[in-house]
Design a protein around this motif. Sequence first.
Motif, PDB file in Angstrom:
ATOM      1  N   SER A 265      -1.141   8.586  -2.303  1.00  0.00           N
ATOM      2  CA  SER A 265       0.041   8.563  -3.263  1.00  0.00           C
ATOM      3  C   SER A 265       1.090   8.559  -2.560  1.00  0.00           C
ATOM      4  O   SER A 265       2.216   7.889  -3.123  1.00  0.00           O
TER       5      SER A 265
ATOM      6  N   THR B 145      -5.445  12.761  -2.864  1.00  0.00           N
ATOM      7  CA  THR B 145      -5.624  11.470  -2.376  1.00  0.00           C
ATOM      8  C   THR B 145      -5.524  11.121  -0.955  1.00  0.00           C
ATOM      9  O   THR B 145      -5.523   9.897  -0.439  1.00  0.00           O
TER      10      THR B 145
ATOM     11  N   LEU C 110      -9.412   6.281  -8.604  1.00  0.00           N
ATOM     12  CA  LEU C 110      -8.923   7.664  -8.029  1.00  0.00           C
ATOM     13  C   LEU C 110      -7.708   8.247  -8.721  1.00  0.00           C
ATOM     14  O   LEU C 110      -7.722   9.530  -9.047  1.00  0.00           O
TER      15      LEU C 110
END
Length: 313
Positions: A280, A276, A242
Amino acid sequence: MSEPRIRVSGEVNDALAAGRPVVALESTIISHGLPQPDNLRVAREIEQVVRAHGAVPATVGMVAGEILVGLDDDALTRLATGDEVAKLSVRDVPIAAARGADGATTVASTSAIAASVGIEVFATGGLGGVHRQAGETFDESADLVTLARIPIVVVCAGVKSILDVGATLERLETLGVGVVGYRTARFPGFFVTDSGFDLDWRLDSAEEVAAAWRAHRAFGVSPGALVVANPLPEDQQLDRELHDRVLAEGLAIVERDAVTGKEVTPVLLAHFHSATGGASLATNIRIILANAALAAQIAASGAAPATAAPESL
């Protein structure tokens, strides 16, 4: 108008005077690094973690033009919720003080202020560094040159992978800033455990870091900082696949929109947060809490000798 001053809280002043461990904390993460209302909750939690590991927290910030070392809860709340809190690097501090501003201190300014009052250990999330395409833009964080002249231990998770990690390590070497990995020989990339770059030195305990810092201070061959790179465990890092995908997307957006200079980092970080789904942000919080714990352990292991504290105002 009264003269600008640094005001050290009674608790921090007493700890310094008695030679007890103190850990400096920045305030930029409170006002600019985390969204409301998470920022105030996390700011309080960071201080609690420092206390739980045997040290006194000293969050640094500016309120109404006055530099405070050891923010009380009212000041924390003011910086966390204010609409006009300036981001203060070293060059901004005197100007903001003269204007009577509220301000949050960066790695550079927090380090300088903390060291000026006798604090020798500082916990942050990640350092600033050399930006991608710095050969054309000359875009480099003031953190690097400041740490070359400020004697302080900085516990961090490396630098964000949106920066030029290799060039940042080269600049730290050129500037004479020591860098060690904490239980690792690889430099962390903030969101990810391993940025892909080796480190020359690994230390495996808070006591070893404290001993290295005492030797640094005793020899006096370098005036600057010791950077302790503390990676998250692999099972706590942002998912690597990711991360790599979102970073590539973000860099493509920057190129497409011709984003340059100091606007690049906010654009990339905003993209990380949205792309995300907040993962994050959760990683960011894990990082600062882990670094606060390690910094307190280093301070409590005797990183800083007892020194005379400044007068408490």
